[in-house]
Design a protein around this motif. Sequence first.
Motif, PDB file in Angstrom:
ATOM      1  N   THR A   1       0.833  -1.193   0.000  1.00  0.00           N
ATOM      2  CA  THR A   1       0.000   0.000   0.000  1.00  0.00           C
ATOM      3  C   THR A   1       0.866   1.240   0.000  1.00  0.00           C
ATOM      4  OG1 THR A   1      -0.088   0.051   2.407  1.00  0.00           O
ATOM      5  CG2 THR A   1      -1.817  -1.194   1.275  1.00  0.00           C
ATOM      6  N   SER A   2       0.282   2.357  -0.357  1.00  0.00           N
ATOM      7  CA  SER A   2       1.025   3.613  -0.384  1.00  0.00           C
ATOM      8  C   SER A   2       0.725   4.474   0.830  1.00  0.00           C
ATOM      9  CB  SER A   2       0.677   4.392  -1.654  1.00  0.00           C
ATOM     10  OG  SER A   2      -0.710   4.656  -1.708  1.00  0.00           O
ATOM     11  N   GLY A   3      -0.209   4.065   1.657  1.00  0.00           N
ATOM     12  CA  GLY A   3      -0.579   4.872   2.807  1.00  0.00           C
ATOM     13  C   GLY A   3      -0.470   4.116   4.109  1.00  0.00           C
ATOM     14  N   PRO A   4      -0.889   4.720   5.209  1.00  0.00           N
ATOM     15  CA  PRO A   4      -0.799   4.071   6.518  1.00  0.00           C
ATOM     16  C   PRO A   4      -1.716   2.865   6.618  1.00  0.00           C
ATOM     17  CG  PRO A   4      -2.066   6.091   6.645  1.00  0.00           C
ATOM     18  CD  PRO A   4      -1.455   6.057   5.290  1.00  0.00           C
ATOM     19  N   HIS A   5      -1.381   1.945   7.516  1.00  0.00           N
ATOM     20  CA  HIS A   5      -2.181   0.744   7.689  1.00  0.00           C
ATOM     21  C   HIS A   5      -2.233   0.356   9.150  1.00  0.00           C
ATOM     22  CE1 HIS A   5       1.343  -1.704   8.443  1.00  0.00           C
ATOM     23  NE2 HIS A   5       1.915  -1.101   7.436  1.00  0.00           N
TER      24      HIS A   5
ATOM     25  N   GLY B   1      -0.213 -16.433   0.685  1.00  0.00           N
ATOM     26  CA  GLY B   1      -0.212 -15.447  -0.386  1.00  0.00           C
ATOM     27  C   GLY B   1       0.840 -14.380  -0.142  1.00  0.00           C
ATOM     28  N   LEU B   2       1.443 -13.890  -1.208  1.00  0.00           N
ATOM     29  CA  LEU B   2       2.563 -12.972  -1.060  1.00  0.00           C
ATOM     30  C   LEU B   2       2.084 -11.564  -0.749  1.00  0.00           C
ATOM     31  CD1 LEU B   2       4.768 -14.116  -4.070  1.00  0.00           C
ATOM     32  CD2 LEU B   2       5.027 -14.708  -1.660  1.00  0.00           C
TER      33      LEU B   2
ATOM     34  N   PRO C   1       0.784  -5.906   5.680  1.00  0.00           N
ATOM     35  CA  PRO C   1       0.923  -5.067   4.486  1.00  0.00           C
ATOM     36  C   PRO C   1       2.010  -4.034   4.728  1.00  0.00           C
ATOM     37  CG  PRO C   1      -1.032  -4.450   5.712  1.00  0.00           C
ATOM     38  CD  PRO C   1      -0.500  -5.694   6.366  1.00  0.00           C
ATOM     39  N   LEU C   2       2.608  -3.553   3.661  1.00  0.00           N
ATOM     40  CA  LEU C   2       3.724  -2.615   3.776  1.00  0.00           C
ATOM     41  C   LEU C   2       3.384  -1.295   3.108  1.00  0.00           C
ATOM     42  CD1 LEU C   2       6.666  -5.012   2.811  1.00  0.00           C
ATOM     43  CD2 LEU C   2       5.814  -4.475   5.105  1.00  0.00           C
ATOM     44  N   ASP C   3       3.728  -0.198   3.780  1.00  0.00           N
ATOM     45  CA  ASP C   3       3.570   1.106   3.151  1.00  0.00           C
ATOM     46  C   ASP C   3       4.928   1.585   2.642  1.00  0.00           C
ATOM     47  OD1 ASP C   3       4.959   2.215   5.328  1.00  0.00           O
ATOM     48  OD2 ASP C   3       3.120   2.755   6.396  1.00  0.00           O
ATOM     49  N   ASP C   4       4.947   2.778   2.084  1.00  0.00           N
ATOM     50  CA  ASP C   4       6.170   3.278   1.461  1.00  0.00           C
ATOM     51  C   ASP C   4       7.310   3.426   2.465  1.00  0.00           C
ATOM     52  OD1 ASP C   4       4.916   3.375  -0.973  1.00  0.00           O
ATOM     53  OD2 ASP C   4       4.509   5.531  -0.925  1.00  0.00           O
ATOM     54  N   ALA C   5       6.996   3.860   3.689  1.00  0.00           N
ATOM     55  CA  ALA C   5       8.033   4.043   4.694  1.00  0.00           C
ATOM     56  C   ALA C   5       8.685   2.711   5.049  1.00  0.00           C
ATOM     57  CB  ALA C   5       7.448   4.692   5.946  1.00  0.00           C
ATOM     58  N   GLN C   6       7.876   1.672   5.193  1.00  0.00           N
ATOM     59  CA  GLN C   6       8.419   0.356   5.523  1.00  0.00           C
ATOM     60  C   GLN C   6       9.273  -0.197   4.382  1.00  0.00           C
ATOM     61  OE1 GLN C   6       4.356  -0.729   6.432  1.00  0.00           O
ATOM     62  NE2 GLN C   6       5.095  -1.915   8.186  1.00  0.00           N
ATOM     63  N   LEU C   7       8.811  -0.024   3.151  1.00  0.00           N
ATOM     64  CA  LEU C   7       9.593  -0.503   2.008  1.00  0.00           C
ATOM     65  C   LEU C   7      10.917   0.234   1.892  1.00  0.00           C
ATOM     66  CD1 LEU C   7       6.842  -1.037  -0.721  1.00  0.00           C
ATOM     67  CD2 LEU C   7       8.287  -2.786   0.333  1.00  0.00           C
ATOM     68  N   ALA C   8      10.902   1.545   2.171  1.00  0.00           N
ATOM     69  CA  ALA C   8      12.145   2.310   2.134  1.00  0.00           C
ATOM     70  C   ALA C   8      13.113   1.800   3.192  1.00  0.00           C
ATOM     71  CB  ALA C   8      11.858   3.797   2.345  1.00  0.00           C
ATOM     72  N   ASN C   9      12.606   1.480   4.371  1.00  0.00           N
ATOM     73  CA  ASN C   9      13.465   0.944   5.426  1.00  0.00           C
ATOM     74  C   ASN C   9      13.980  -0.447   5.063  1.00  0.00           C
ATOM     75  OD1 ASN C   9      13.273   3.205   7.106  1.00  0.00           O
ATOM     76  ND2 ASN C   9      11.372   2.475   8.029  1.00  0.00           N
ATOM     77  N   ALA C  10      13.141  -1.246   4.413  1.00  0.00           N
ATOM     78  CA  ALA C  10      13.593  -2.569   3.971  1.00  0.00           C
ATOM     79  C   ALA C  10      14.720  -2.424   2.949  1.00  0.00           C
ATOM     80  CB  ALA C  10      12.425  -3.349   3.364  1.00  0.00           C
ATOM     81  N   ARG C  11      14.603  -1.461   2.057  1.00  0.00           N
ATOM     82  CA  ARG C  11      15.661  -1.234   1.070  1.00  0.00           C
ATOM     83  C   ARG C  11      16.966  -0.831   1.746  1.00  0.00           C
ATOM     84  NH1 ARG C  11      11.258   1.331  -1.708  1.00  0.00           N
ATOM     85  NH2 ARG C  11      10.575   0.025  -3.467  1.00  0.00           N
ATOM     86  N   ALA C  12      16.866  -0.028   2.803  1.00  0.00           N
ATOM     87  CA  ALA C  12      18.068   0.368   3.536  1.00  0.00           C
ATOM     88  C   ALA C  12      18.746  -0.854   4.154  1.00  0.00           C
ATOM     89  CB  ALA C  12      17.719   1.392   4.617  1.00  0.00           C
ATOM     90  N   ILE C  13      17.941  -1.788   4.656  1.00  0.00           N
ATOM     91  CA  ILE C  13      18.491  -3.013   5.250  1.00  0.00           C
ATOM     92  C   ILE C  13      19.152  -3.873   4.178  1.00  0.00           C
ATOM     93  CG2 ILE C  13      17.893  -5.168   6.420  1.00  0.00           C
ATOM     94  CD1 ILE C  13      15.663  -3.595   7.865  1.00  0.00           C
TER      95      ILE C  13
ATOM     96  N   SER D   1      13.827  -6.931  11.830  1.00  0.00           N
ATOM     97  CA  SER D   1      13.176  -5.631  11.923  1.00  0.00           C
ATOM     98  C   SER D   1      11.654  -5.753  11.866  1.00  0.00           C
ATOM     99  CB  SER D   1      13.669  -4.711  10.803  1.00  0.00           C
ATOM    100  OG  SER D   1      13.118  -3.413  10.941  1.00  0.00           O
ATOM    101  N   LEU D   2      11.137  -6.718  11.097  1.00  0.00           N
ATOM    102  CA  LEU D   2       9.689  -6.943  11.102  1.00  0.00           C
ATOM    103  C   LEU D   2       9.202  -7.285  12.505  1.00  0.00           C
ATOM    104  CD1 LEU D   2       9.162  -8.921   7.777  1.00  0.00           C
ATOM    105  CD2 LEU D   2       7.912  -6.852   8.435  1.00  0.00           C
ATOM    106  N   GLN D   3       9.961  -8.092  13.224  1.00  0.00           N
ATOM    107  CA  GLN D   3       9.579  -8.459  14.586  1.00  0.00           C
ATOM    108  C   GLN D   3       9.750  -7.296  15.560  1.00  0.00           C
ATOM    109  OE1 GLN D   3       8.009 -10.667  16.179  1.00  0.00           O
ATOM    110  NE2 GLN D   3       8.551 -10.048  18.259  1.00  0.00           N
ATOM    111  N   GLU D   4      10.863  -6.596  15.448  1.00  0.00           N
ATOM    112  CA  GLU D   4      11.179  -5.574  16.439  1.00  0.00           C
ATOM    113  C   GLU D   4      10.373  -4.296  16.262  1.00  0.00           C
ATOM    114  OE1 GLU D   4      12.892  -6.025  18.995  1.00  0.00           O
ATOM    115  OE2 GLU D   4      14.255  -7.701  18.616  1.00  0.00           O
ATOM    116  N   SER D   5      10.085  -3.906  15.015  1.00  0.00           N
ATOM    117  CA  SER D   5       9.451  -2.608  14.800  1.00  0.00           C
ATOM    118  C   SER D   5       8.475  -2.580  13.642  1.00  0.00           C
ATOM    119  CB  SER D   5      10.530  -1.547  14.538  1.00  0.00           C
ATOM    120  OG  SER D   5      11.162  -1.791  13.289  1.00  0.00           O
ATOM    121  N   LYS D   6       8.168  -3.726  13.047  1.00  0.00           N
ATOM    122  CA  LYS D   6       7.337  -3.797  11.839  1.00  0.00           C
ATOM    123  C   LYS D   6       7.936  -2.955  10.711  1.00  0.00           C
ATOM    124  CE  LYS D   6       3.581  -6.340  12.750  1.00  0.00           C
ATOM    125  NZ  LYS D   6       3.616  -6.614  14.180  1.00  0.00           N
TER     126      LYS D   6
END
Length: 237
Positions: A45-49, A77-78, A110-122, A143-148
Amino acid sequence: MKVDFTRWLPAIAKDSYRKTALSVAGVAALGGLALAPTAAAAPVTSGPHQGAVAAIDLATGKAATSAHQDEQPVESGLTTGSATGKPPAGKPSRAQLIPHGIEGAQSRVPLDDAQLANARAIVDAAKKTGVGDRGAVIGVATSLQESKLYNLGHLGAYNDHDSQGLFQQRPSSGWGTPDQITDPEYAATAFFTALKNVGGWQDLPLTAAAQTVQVSAFPYAYAQWEEQAADIVQQIW
């Protein structure tokens, strides 16, 4: 004994790509409540969840649970990644990403833009530190466990001691200053530097490798994120 992991790390400049850490107000502004760390698979998603408050709960230990407790398995499902057995060109295979198989029921959010950006940093830090795609899966799952995958700042009265950032690292344990550990690049580099000092980490189950670095009160909780972490890494790599 406090270990100063920062002595292994190069100086990381703060630049325009620095992500702002979420405070209590910042996380609350995302809105929504999650009743458990398990959530049904959903498109990016592109917004908050509804994972925002669950991130605080997990970071503070208020609602820390694992897939080994009374949770229902989540459909496979992915949330991100490819549903086919053959990886996209240039991407790591499922066997590379999950070489030891998964442990227990799997959770997804589900992942928003902020989470995906953080995943890319990792993932970027995994490449730079040489831990490869498997290391990246361990980092993203942790990081998914510690902070989503949210870059959490100090949560005030809700904070777990002085834990902050994507990995809930603690300045008092030698991980760095609050400014450093809320810099996604620095935090991920610190995590992977510590992981590389775990003998034979490549041959350990994900939850054992993550727990050796994190020393969490919930050592089996990391296992529930392995599939989603692998999907994320396959997409970003």
